[in-house]
Motif scaffolding. Structure first.
Motif, PDB file in Angstrom:
ATOM      1  N   HIS A 167       0.831  -1.210   0.000  1.00  0.00           N
ATOM      2  CA  HIS A 167       0.000   0.000   0.000  1.00  0.00           C
ATOM      3  C   HIS A 167       0.866   1.261   0.000  1.00  0.00           C
ATOM      4  CE1 HIS A 167      -3.517  -2.443   0.461  1.00  0.00           C
ATOM      5  NE2 HIS A 167      -3.120  -2.927   1.629  1.00  0.00           N
ATOM      6  N   LEU A 168       2.012   1.183   0.672  1.00  0.00           N
ATOM      7  CA  LEU A 168       2.908   2.335   0.687  1.00  0.00           C
ATOM      8  C   LEU A 168       3.465   2.596  -0.709  1.00  0.00           C
ATOM      9  CD1 LEU A 168       4.387   4.513   2.301  1.00  0.00           C
ATOM     10  CD2 LEU A 168       6.187   2.818   2.786  1.00  0.00           C
ATOM     11  N   ALA A 169       3.804   1.537  -1.434  1.00  0.00           N
ATOM     12  CA  ALA A 169       4.289   1.699  -2.805  1.00  0.00           C
ATOM     13  C   ALA A 169       3.205   2.289  -3.692  1.00  0.00           C
ATOM     14  CB  ALA A 169       4.750   0.344  -3.352  1.00  0.00           C
ATOM     15  N   ASP A 170       1.959   1.838  -3.516  1.00  0.00           N
ATOM     16  CA  ASP A 170       0.842   2.419  -4.272  1.00  0.00           C
ATOM     17  C   ASP A 170       0.694   3.916  -3.964  1.00  0.00           C
ATOM     18  OD1 ASP A 170       0.279  -0.022  -5.396  1.00  0.00           O
ATOM     19  OD2 ASP A 170      -1.248  -0.563  -3.913  1.00  0.00           O
ATOM     20  N   LYS A 171       0.889   4.272  -2.717  1.00  0.00           N
ATOM     21  CA  LYS A 171       0.771   5.673  -2.310  1.00  0.00           C
ATOM     22  C   LYS A 171       1.837   6.530  -3.002  1.00  0.00           C
ATOM     23  CE  LYS A 171       0.884   8.595   1.849  1.00  0.00           C
ATOM     24  NZ  LYS A 171       2.113   9.332   1.526  1.00  0.00           N
ATOM     25  N   TYR A 172       3.087   6.026  -3.000  1.00  0.00           N
ATOM     26  CA  TYR A 172       4.168   6.764  -3.672  1.00  0.00           C
ATOM     27  C   TYR A 172       3.888   6.888  -5.173  1.00  0.00           C
ATOM     28  CZ  TYR A 172       7.143   6.580   0.492  1.00  0.00           C
ATOM     29  OH  TYR A 172       7.671   6.746   1.742  1.00  0.00           O
ATOM     30  N   ALA A 173       3.367   5.815  -5.779  1.00  0.00           N
ATOM     31  CA  ALA A 173       3.072   5.850  -7.216  1.00  0.00           C
ATOM     32  C   ALA A 173       1.968   6.855  -7.525  1.00  0.00           C
ATOM     33  CB  ALA A 173       2.683   4.454  -7.696  1.00  0.00           C
ATOM     34  N   ALA A 174       0.934   6.865  -6.675  1.00  0.00           N
ATOM     35  CA  ALA A 174      -0.177   7.799  -6.898  1.00  0.00           C
ATOM     36  C   ALA A 174       0.260   9.247  -6.743  1.00  0.00           C
ATOM     37  CB  ALA A 174      -1.314   7.489  -5.925  1.00  0.00           C
TER      38      ALA A 174
END
Length: 250
Positions: A122-129
């Motif tokens: 989820h943290l990686a998704d947050k950085y990508a977003a």
């Protein structure tokens, strides 16, 4: 066992699960025979370590992790079983009987590893977003590996540092009783189970014919394992090429 030796055992346990050993540590470096050699090297007896590790390896010949299941941790079993055999003077067969329950306990660390990875996704998704592509490696590499090291290094170090002495005391208490011969008998049977599991997998496909070819090469032509392994690799390459050619023609 000295503390630094126990820590090194924990580090080797982590390396088998991490991506640092050619990215395939679990399939090569993490085998009990290989880890047994390194544990033996740490404890000053690499020959005994390799022999004990290879004996433990036989139990897990047919071990497969499919669909997220993880029936036993052969790596932890190899490390602790080998260390136990070297430090307590147990035979390889007796060490096998001790390594099996350790391997079952190791599945807990595997499950913790899987659960701990969820927040970082989820943290990686947050950085990508947020368009912070330069920070994705923190969620994909840095933080997961720190947690993985903690999950693997600390328990293995504690087991090797404190547990071996407990096993030594138990072995001393069992001397002169029937317990050690029973453990030796159990340890002699368990590798046969691993071989049977491997044979069951072999006889499901075309590999059964290569098994008999290897048997004939060893028994009737007296070839050593290195020669048989080289011939097997060449036969596998030829077989795959012929199989691919046949599929292309169809």
């Amino acid at each position: 066992m000295a503390l630094w030796q126990a820590i090194l055992c924990g580090v080797f346990y982590y390396l088998n699960a991490g991506p640092w050993v050619c990215g395939i540590g679990f399939y090569t470096f993490g085998r009990p025979m290989v880890l047994g050699f390194f544990v033996g090297l740490i404890l000053g007896d690499p020959i005994t370590g390799t022999v004990v590790g290879a004996t433990i390896q036989m139990i897990y010949l047919g071990l497969m992790s499919t669909g997220g299941s993880y029936p036993a941790d052969s790596s932890l079993a190899g490390i602790v079983g080998t260390a136990t055999a070297i430090l307590t003077g147990l035979s390889a067969q007796e060490a096998v009987a001790i390594a099996v329950p350790i391997g079952l306990v190791g599945t807990i660390f595997y499950q913790l590893r899987m659960v701990s990875a969820v927040p970082f996704t989820h943290l990686a998704d947050k950085y990508a977003a947020e368009g912070k592509a330069d920070k994705i490696w923190i969620a994909n590499v840095l933080l997961p590996q720190i947690i993985l090291a903690a999950i693997y290094v600390i328990p293995c170090t504690m087991v090797c540092y404190f547990g071996i002495d407990a096993v030594q005391g138990l072995v001393n208490a069992c001397e002169g009783t029937r317990i050690l011969p029973i453990l030796s008998a159990i340890g002699g049977i368990l590798p046969a189970i691993g071989i049977a599991m491997n044979m069951k997998a072999i006889f499901k496909g075309d590999a059964r014919y290569f098994f008999f070819i290897g048997f004939l090469l060893v028994v009737y032509f007296n070839l050593n394992l290195i020669a048989v392994s080289c011939l097997a690799a060449l036969m596998a390459i030829i077989y795959m090429q012929l199989k691919n050619d046949a599929s292309e023609e169809v």
